[in-house]
Design a protein around this motif. Structure first.
Motif: not given
Length: 160
Positions: A140-142, A55-61, A127-133, A44-51
């Motif tokens: 696929d979408y950010l 904004g983050g709550l609304t767009v994720s929902k 690379a379409k990659r988010v690096v976290t600690h 499935a396409p993965r959508i990553v919401v940073c934050g």
């Protein structure tokens, strides 16, 4: 010579840091492994919401509702969201603190997306990659929803 607790902690910390730096590591090795994936990527396409925040709550929902087949993942450093627009009612004791705070995990479970509490270190757009600690996460979408951070010291000074 007998060591006290302070000397032992200082010596242990120095030994740990020197070992890590001699192996070419950086400080986040203490927190987690940046070189490991956070989650395996499915079909499935993965959508990553940073934050998080408004904004983050609304767009994720809404992304979860509009694209039910997509995997929506929200990354946020804080575990709890504090709603400032209603805080004036809290100041005059009309509502309590529970009315203004929301746990990101509870909201994500209610709306069907995944929440990961982590510190975002970098975004590699090529690379379409988010690096976290905690590790990295391919997407696929950010969506970037960094929000704001209040700097009260600048506004009011340090002499309050």
């Amino acid at each position: 010579m007998r060591q006290n607790r302070r000397q032992f902690i200082a010596a242990s910390s120095a030994a740990l840091a020197s070992t890590a730096f001699s192996q070419g590591s950086t400080l986040p090795f203490l927190i987690g492994g940046q070189s490991q994936p956070l989650m395996a990527k499915g079909k499935a396409p993965r959508i990553v919401v940073c934050g998080g925040g408004w904004g983050g709550l609304t767009v994720s929902k809404h992304l979860r509702q509009l694209a039910p087949d997509a995997e929506v993942v929200m990354l946020e450093r804080n575990s709890t969201f504090f709603s400032c627009p209603m805080s004036n009612k809290w100041l005059i004791d009309v509502v309590d603190t529970q009315f203004l705070t929301y746990e990101y995990l509870r909201v994500s479970e209610r709306h069907g997306y995944r929440f990961i509490q982590c510190e975002i270190l970098s975004v590699d757009r090529d690379a379409k990659r988010v690096v976290t600690h905690l590790g990295w996460l391919d997407y696929d979408y950010l969506v970037l929803a960094p929000g704001i951070r209040y700097d009260y010291e600048t506004w009011f000074g340090n002499d309050r």
